[in-house]
Structure formats: C-alpha cells, structure tokens
Design an enzyme around this catalytic site. Structure first.
Site, short mmCIF file in Angstrom:
data_model
loop_
_atom_site.label_atom_id
_atom_site.label_comp_id
_atom_site.label_asym_id
_atom_site.label_seq_id
_atom_site.Cartn_x
_atom_site.Cartn_y
_atom_site.Cartn_z
N GLY A 21 0.77 -1.24 0.00
CA GLY A 21 0.00 0.00 0.00
C GLY A 21 0.80 1.30 0.00
O GLY A 21 0.30 2.32 0.47
N HIS A 112 0.58 0.07 -13.46
CA HIS A 112 1.37 -1.14 -13.73
C HIS A 112 2.84 -0.76 -13.81
O HIS A 112 3.19 0.24 -14.45
CB HIS A 112 0.90 -1.79 -15.04
CG HIS A 112 1.59 -3.08 -15.32
ND1 HIS A 112 1.20 -4.27 -14.73
CD2 HIS A 112 2.67 -3.38 -16.08
CE1 HIS A 112 2.01 -5.23 -15.12
NE2 HIS A 112 2.92 -4.72 -15.94
C1 GRF Z 1 3.06 -1.20 -7.73
O1 GRF Z 1 4.32 -1.47 -8.28
C2 GRF Z 1 2.04 -1.13 -8.82
O2 GRF Z 1 2.56 -0.74 -10.05
C3 GRF Z 1 1.53 -2.52 -8.92
O3 GRF Z 1 1.58 -3.03 -7.62
C4 GRF Z 1 2.55 -2.34 -6.86
C5 GRF Z 1 1.88 -1.87 -5.61
O4 GRF Z 1 2.80 -1.40 -4.68
N1 GRF Z 1 0.22 -2.58 -9.54
P1 GRF Z 1 2.26 -0.77 -3.33
O5 GRF Z 1 1.39 -1.81 -2.65
O6 GRF Z 1 1.51 0.46 -3.68
O7 GRF Z 1 3.50 -0.47 -2.53
#
Ligand code: GRF
Length: 201
Positions: A21, A112
């Site tokens: 998160g 992504h």
């Molecule tokens: C990010 O790298 C995003 O691109 C992908 O999942 C990851 C989430 O990271 N969809 P976080 O949970 O926000 O640290």
C-alpha cells in the site's frame, strides 16, 4: 432534503489494494486536505495486507472482502452505494468481474510497473515484471496508468513515464526506480482525471 449536506458532498474516490500500500498511502496524503475530493473507502481482499494499516491514520473506512464476495456481486452493491467518480487500483491482485468493469466503464484505473504493452498480462506483477525487464536487457522501463477493461493490463493507456536502467541495476533496484515514479505521478493523474485537467507533464 438537507440542502447543506448535498452542497458539502465531496467527489468520491475508492481505492482497491491487496498489498503493502505505498501508493495508497501517497494517494491518501495527497487528497487528505482536499476540499472537493476524498478517498471514500479502501477495498481490500487480504486481512493481513500492510495497506490496511496505512489508511488508519486517515480515518478512511475499509471494506474487507473475499474472492467469493467480489464475484457474487456483493462488492458491486457496496461500490454503487458509494458512487465513486473513480475507482483506483493500486496493487490489487484479483481480476475485477465483468459486471463491475461494465458498470464502471472508464471509471476504473490501474497502475502497472512497466511500459505497457511490454511486460503486462497474467503473472506479470511485482518483482516478476522487473526480473523480466532485466532478463531482456532493456535499458529503460517505467510505469503505466491505464483504464481497466476485462483483460489484465490491456485497457487504454492514460499516462506513462520512463526511467533509465543502469547495467548494474538488479530487479530490486529497478523496482525502486519505478515505484518512485509511481509515487510521484499517480495521485496527480487521479486528480487531473477527476477535475478534467491536462496531464501532459
Ligand atoms: C506497484 O508497483 C504497482 O505498479 C503494482 O503493484 C505495486 C503496488 O505497490 N500494480 P504498493 O502496494 O503500492 O506499494
């Protein structure tokens, strides 16, 4: 009807996440003092996900659900009651069912960690993405913000930013570089979409 209530009503964003998160935290910080837009709820499918703690200091309601509840229509009912202007996926690992995608067409976005259409699709998440980039020997990578459709990582692209990869970078180094871009841009792009502002930074 209480008119003052209606006047004070804010535009709602709903966040979906399954993991640590860090993007959710960034988005919550960004909109914390916004007078017109608010993060109305966090939807999460994992009770032990770090993201559940991230939103606590902001007093944002959380809705924990199972895959069955997602697919049975329960999540859709809850979403409809919030009527979000935008549904923001930030590290959400389940596929949204067709009924949610079709009822919120072009109102759901995802981030992504690659330059789609490269390194997207089923199984392309987290470190797998950066490992694949490294294996291919690419000299740059980046992040993509896109609309969500019925397939993984295939909806129209809204915004992309790239970053250089050094030959010595490990997949973990690449992940850090990309995450930095995500934290820098995701909340601003969300804001621009909601306010219908340009975002060609
Ligand atoms: C990010 O790298 C995003 O691109 C992908 O999942 C990851 C989430 O990271 N969809 P976080 O949970 O926000 O640290």
């Amino acid at each position: 009807m209480d008119i003052s209530l209606k006047v004070n009503q804010k535009t709602n964003i709903v966040l979906f996440a399954s993991g640590g998160g860090s993007n959710v935290l960034r988005i919550c910080q960004y909109f914390e003092n916004n007078s017109k837009i608010q993060v109305a709820a966090l939807f999460c499918n994992k009770s032990n996900a770090g993201v559940m703690d991230r939103v606590k200091p902001f007093g944002i309601p959380t809705f924990l659900f199972s895959k069955t509840q997602l697919e049975s229509g329960e999540v859709l009912i809850k979403l409809k009651s919030i009527a979000p202007k935008l549904i923001v996926l930030a590290g959400f690992l389940l596929k949204l069912p067709q009924q949610i995608v079709s009822q919120f067409r072009r109102k759901i976005i995802n981030i992504h960690p690659s330059l789609l259409p490269k390194f997207g699709g089923k199984g392309m998440y987290g470190i797998h993405v950066h490992q694949a980039v490294k294996n291919k020997g690419d000299t740059s990578t980046g992040m993509t913000i896109h609309y969500v459709d019925e397939q993984y990582d295939s909806g129209d692209i809204i915004f992309q930013k790239s970053v250089d990869i050094a030959p010595t970078d490990t997949p973990e180094d690449i992940a850090q570089k990309v995450l930095k871009l995500e934290h820098y841009y995701y909340a601003s792009v969300i804001h621009a979409l909601i306010e219908d502002l340009p975002y060609d930074w």
